[in-house]
Design an enzyme around this catalytic site. Structure first.
Site, PDB file in Angstrom:
ATOM      1  N   GLU A 287       0.817  -1.215   0.000  1.00 59.48           N
ATOM      2  CA  GLU A 287       0.000   0.000   0.000  1.00 59.48           C
ATOM      3  C   GLU A 287       0.854   1.270   0.000  1.00 59.48           C
ATOM      4  O   GLU A 287       0.640   2.183   0.797  1.00 59.48           O
ATOM      5  CB  GLU A 287      -0.966  -0.007   1.197  1.00 59.48           C
ATOM      6  CG  GLU A 287      -1.946  -1.172   1.129  1.00 59.48           C
ATOM      7  CD  GLU A 287      -3.010  -1.165   2.202  1.00 59.48           C
ATOM      8  OE1 GLU A 287      -2.778  -0.592   3.280  1.00 59.48           O
ATOM      9  OE2 GLU A 287      -4.077  -1.762   1.957  1.00 59.48           O
ATOM     10  N   ASP A 366      -8.893  -8.775   3.697  1.00 64.81           N
ATOM     11  CA  ASP A 366      -8.757  -7.665   4.632  1.00 64.81           C
ATOM     12  C   ASP A 366      -9.921  -7.564   5.603  1.00 64.81           C
ATOM     13  O   ASP A 366     -10.752  -6.675   5.463  1.00 64.81           O
ATOM     14  CB  ASP A 366      -8.629  -6.361   3.823  1.00 64.81           C
ATOM     15  CG  ASP A 366      -8.026  -5.238   4.643  1.00 64.81           C
ATOM     16  OD1 ASP A 366      -7.590  -5.505   5.764  1.00 64.81           O
ATOM     17  OD2 ASP A 366      -8.000  -4.097   4.138  1.00 64.81           O
ATOM     18  N   GLU A 394     -13.307  -2.198  11.326  1.00 65.20           N
ATOM     19  CA  GLU A 394     -13.195  -1.428  10.084  1.00 65.20           C
ATOM     20  C   GLU A 394     -14.260  -1.814   9.055  1.00 65.20           C
ATOM     21  O   GLU A 394     -14.896  -0.948   8.469  1.00 65.20           O
ATOM     22  CB  GLU A 394     -11.795  -1.623   9.497  1.00 65.20           C
ATOM     23  CG  GLU A 394     -11.605  -0.915   8.170  1.00 65.20           C
ATOM     24  CD  GLU A 394     -10.203  -1.105   7.602  1.00 65.20           C
ATOM     25  OE1 GLU A 394      -9.338  -1.683   8.275  1.00 65.20           O
ATOM     26  OE2 GLU A 394      -9.988  -0.666   6.458  1.00 65.20           O
TER      27      GLU A 394
HETATM   28  O1  GCW Z   1      -7.252  -2.625   5.396  1.00 62.12           O
HETATM   29  C1  GCW Z   1      -6.240  -1.804   5.224  1.00 62.12           C
HETATM   30  C2  GCW Z   1      -6.697  -0.589   5.943  1.00 62.12           C
HETATM   31  C3  GCW Z   1      -5.577   0.373   6.077  1.00 62.12           C
HETATM   32  C4  GCW Z   1      -4.476  -0.338   6.842  1.00 62.12           C
HETATM   33  C5  GCW Z   1      -4.063  -1.603   6.084  1.00 62.12           C
HETATM   34  C6  GCW Z   1      -3.050  -2.424   6.851  1.00 62.12           C
HETATM   35  C7  GCW Z   1      -2.928   0.648   8.342  1.00 62.12           C
HETATM   36  O2  GCW Z   1      -7.779  -0.046   5.259  1.00 62.12           O
HETATM   37  O3  GCW Z   1      -6.050   1.489   6.763  1.00 62.12           O
HETATM   38  O4  GCW Z   1      -3.383   0.489   7.037  1.00 62.12           O
HETATM   39  O5  GCW Z   1      -5.167  -2.397   5.880  1.00 62.12           O
HETATM   40  O6  GCW Z   1      -3.472  -3.341   7.542  1.00 62.12           O
HETATM   41  O7  GCW Z   1      -1.880  -2.160   6.759  1.00 62.12           O
END
Ligand code: GCW
Length: 857
Positions: A287, A366, A394
């Site tokens: 990311e 996720d 989340e």
């Molecule tokens: O799911 C994603 C989240 C991000 C997060 C990432 C991770 C901290 O939306 O906000 O970043 O995972 O776990 O690294």
């Protein structure tokens, strides 16, 4: 029960303690130590606590015991260095296994022995829990944690915001620094210790680049100081580029000698300030974060340079398995984000140092409402692994919906991956056996280092997580990390009693509500393993179905004309083959794939018949109606407990349930409407698109309001809402058709983050209800648009109506000019531009339904 000590030593229990509910703010969480109903059963418990320990943890343990027993039993307990006669003895016993405790009785009284000061604390908290749940005191066998790593990760930024934090700002940081007042941080450590959590990583895995600057390290040491008495060790997330960004080197290549030396000296600097520092968590090549791939190096190269720097000091590296490409090619039918974990890590199995642990998210995508377990757990045989779960909800309602996650986690931990043993034959390898290091032991047969991490993201909200019920998740995480065999109903029952009290009706109601809640949430969000179906390009809260498709993020479900679901079979992306053969065969075959994971693995027609006997699409319709109703029923269930719970927490929770009831309908309708349109198959029960008593705002007589298209369309009934740009206000008027009687009137509208529109409902010109769109929920985040996460409803109960009556909704928008260019502090350091947060009083529909506690459908 055998009495512990002669009666003569006893002080009579104070029976005057009542159970009268008093106002509470939730900050005590499950450590309320409310007076128990039948204190008499513990009257033989000695009133003197003897503890010779000098350490801060031993003093904390003794004081905790004194405080808890005095409060729960209503008689004074005291702490002494020495005791004559019967006592509760807190003692260190080095013969016990690491971090273990034992509770036993003998003629001297009651012994709580711990192998370390922290273990004495664990024993004390366990004992207090036993009393709070009014269980008998018995000799217990030695209790040991299942794994060494039992941490929470907090995604707090130094500026005081929290990534995916839903309960206010950081308890650790503000304005680029560690807070001057760390009282909450200390209280948090106490909570963590009470469920056996021994580490806390306080900063976001998307780490500030200057996290490791000398100035910040000195500040972090203050957090470690307030954690220490509770046996909670501080860990930090770091950015791999640190040698370059703050060290001034021209590289961060992990095998470069300068970089190696830099990490060594940084580690030494940290341990000078924080001698019990736990270690680093690393997010790299993920990311947008840089990582070893930049130099053609492996995750092991990166992890090991850190591990070697920490090793002399006893620290560990948690290297995250969440490494994937977020620019996947949507047109490539073989591309699959779920494959990333195994594809990126399995080739390095056996090359990680012994103090490296790969931190693997429970599922391959996720934290969705349901995913299969990550195949990476079974793919690494010579590497330490830990499981990462997310207490921060989340994708599961952001602590505005009640979702009891231990149910999900237990399902994950119990999932048997059927990994082959040395003889090549499949054997029982549930996830819990892998993350506790038993399934793939070290060469000498000993258990590997492993563990449990919860992304928790507590905030400054008095009750830590905003929804009082969300604290059951933090509590449950600790219990499962300590012992993954703990039954979830035991977790729900004990947490409920400690949090809400031992009233029989409360005990009968709350655990039942909790235990069904994951299914309810899954049932009105993304079904059959498809993913949560939230807006993945927004805040992951409300529905936003197609946001997952046609982009590089790879959360695709491929909803097409012919059918829906990701084909991950061998004919598709081949992901299924990443599981051990027996489980792969189960997932590959439509005959054996469980209904609840179907769309994760297979692309099937909308009228595909499930094992349940229903077609996929009909099952989706039915589940969504049933689950939205189940969510609505939380309101009357909760109301049945009024007076049995302190009014403050009662009211706060009631509001959340009322919100959830309305938002479950938003979810239900969005998903059902989308499936109906996409599949072209109507609901056999004629519910979808036929909503009795519902009047679309755009279809009734409007004065001042103008229609707008809502994006995505499925987040408004009929795809449209009405907005009011007239500072004097706008009205919607309708003529009541219903027979005379009392009704609930619900107004579905959108509540933006910052504006405060005002509404009133009038019947024949007389005001019958009024409210302001100033809820702290929704949106849980800063959304400036009418959509699935700002959608909410207000319900007026008991409204007298008669046929021909004129019902008017009068809306006053909030058009203050200062709302026109707002940059929320939480977004201040992001790429976002200020937005227009004026609130034009958007209304979706009005619905008249039966009077009562249920929100009208
Ligand atoms: O799911 C994603 C989240 C991000 C997060 C990432 C991770 C901290 O939306 O906000 O970043 O995972 O776990 O690294």
């Amino acid at each position: 029960m055998k009495h512990l000590v002669p009666k003569t030593f006893l002080i009579a229990a104070c029976l005057s303690v009542g159970l009268t509910a008093k106002a509470e703010d939730g900050s005590a969480a499950w450590l309320r130590y409310a007076p128990i109903a039948n204190a008499k059963q513990y009257e033989t418990l000695p009133a003197v606590i003897v503890s010779r320990g000098e350490s801060a943890s031993e003093r904390a343990a003794a004081e905790e015991l004194r405080r808890g027993l005095t409060s729960m039993l209503g008689r004074p307990f005291t702490v002494a260095k020495n005791g004559r006669g019967a006592a509760i003895l807190l003692t260190a016993d080095a013969h016990l296994p690491s971090e273990s405790y034992r509770i036993a009785r003998n003629i001297h009284g009651l012994h709580i022995d711990g192998s370390s000061p922290a273990a004495e604390l664990y024993g004390v908290f366990h004992f207090l829990e036993l009393i709070a749940s009014q269980r008998p005191i018995r000799d217990e066998k030695t209790q040991s944690p299942s794994a060494t790593i039992r941490w929470t990760d907090e995604w707090d930024n130094l500026n005081g915001t929290i990534e995916r934090g839903y309960a206010g700002r950081s308890i650790f940081f503000d304005n680029g620094h560690v807070r001057a007042d760390l009282t909450r941080a200390g209280e948090y450590a106490r909570l963590l210790a009470s469920v056996g959590i021994n580490g806390c990583n306080v900063n976001n895995v998307n780490a500030d680049l200057d996290t490791l600057s000398p100035e910040h390290l000195r500040e972090f040491a203050r957090i470690a100081d307030v954690f220490r008495p509770w046996g909670v060790k501080l860990a930090l997330s770091i950015d791999l580029t640190s040698p370059q960004t703050i060290g001034g080197l021209d590289t961060f290549d992990p095998v470069d000698p300068k970089v190696i030396a830099w990490w060594q000296s940084k580690a030494a600097e940290i341990y000078k300030l924080i001698p019990d520092f736990a270690g680093f968590t690393v997010k790299a090549d993920s990311e947008g974060r840089k990582g070893p791939s930049q130099y053609g190096r492996t995750p092991a190269d990166a992890a090991n340079v850190l591990a070697r720097a920490l090793k002399p000091h006893g620290g560990v590296v948690l290297y995250r398995g969440f490494v994937y490409n977020n620019h996947l090619d949507w047109n490539d039918r073989k591309a699959d984000r779920a494959r990333a974990g195994v594809d990126n890590f399995v080739k390095n199995d056996g090359t990680f140092d012994p103090n490296v642990i790969i931190q693997i998210k429970e599922g391959p995508i996720d934290f969705q409402a349901r995913e299969p377990v990550s195949p990476l757990f079974a793919a690494l045989h010579k590497t330490n692994v830990a499981i990462e779960v997310q207490t921060a909800q989340e994708y599961t309602g952001q602590q505005r919906h009640m979702v009891f996650l231990p149910s999900m986690w237990k399902w994950v931990l119990d999932t048997d991956l059927r990994a082959p043993g040395a003889d090549g034959k499949p054997r029982a390898t549930p996830v819990k056996s892998i993350v506790t290091g038993h399934a793939f032991p070290n060469a000498d047969g000993s258990a590997r280092m492993g563990g449990f991490i919860s992304v928790t993201n507590v905030g400054l909200d008095a009750n830590w997580l905003h929804h009082p019920m969300a604290m059951a998740n933090l509590y449950g995480f600790g219990r499962l990390a300590w012992n993954p065999d703990t039954p979830v109903d035991e977790i729900a029952n004990t947490w409920s009693t400690m949090t809400w009290g031992s009233d029989a009706a409360v005990r009968a109601t709350v655990p039942k509500m909790l235990l069904g809640s994951w299914q309810v949430y899954e049932g009105h969000t993304g079904p059959n393993g498809i993913g949560t179906l939230t807006n993945i390009l927004g805040y992951h809260f409300g529905p936003g179905i197609e946001s997952a498709e046609r982009n590089g993020w790879g959360q695709w479900f491929r909803g097409e004309k012919d059918g829906i679901g990701m084909d991950r079979t061998s004919a598709g992306t081949g992901y299924i083959q990443q599981y051990p053969p027996e489980l792969a065969a189960k997932y590959e075959s439509l005959a054996t794939i469980p209904d609840d994971l179907l769309l994760f693995f297979h692309h099937v027609p909308y009228d595909y018949r499930l094992h349940s006997g229903k077609t996929l699409v009909q099952s989706i319709y039915d589940t969504h109606y049933a689950s939205a109703l189940a969510a609505a029923e939380y309101v009357p269930q909760w109301k049945s407990l009024q007076g049995r719970i302190d009014p403050e927490r009662y009211t706060q929770t009631l509001h959340l349930f009322e919100f959830q009831a309305g938002h479950a309908i938003v979810w239900r309708d969005a998903i059902n409407q989308w499936f109906a349109k996409q599949s072209g198959i109507p609901d056999a029960m004629h519910r979808v698109g036929n909503d009795p008593g519902r009047m679309e705002a755009e279809a009734v007589k409007a004065d001042g309001f103008t229609p707008v298209d809502v994006t995505p369309w499925e987040t408004a009934s009929g795809g449209k809402a009405m907005v009011c740009h007239d500072a004097k206000g706008c009205t919607l008027t309708t003529t009541v058709q219903q027979p005379s009687g009392k009704y609930n009137v619900a107004v579905q509208y959108y509540d933006m983050w910052s504006g405060i529109s005002r509404y009133e409902l009038l019947v024949d010109g007389k005001r019958v209800a009024q409210w302001s769109a100033d809820d702290t929920l929704p949106p849980a985040q800063f959304d400036a648009a009418p959509d699935g996460q700002t959608a909410t409803r207000f319900t007026a109960q008991g409204i007298a109506l008669h046929p021909g009556a004129t019902m008017t909704l009068h809306a006053m928008p909030d058009m203050r000019s200062e709302l026109e260019h707002v940059m929320p502090a939480a977004e201040a350091n992001s790429q976002l531009r200020p937005r227009d947060y004026r609130e034009f009083a958007p209304v979706d529909y009005i619905v008249i339904g039966p009077d009562g506690d249920l929100t009208p459908q």
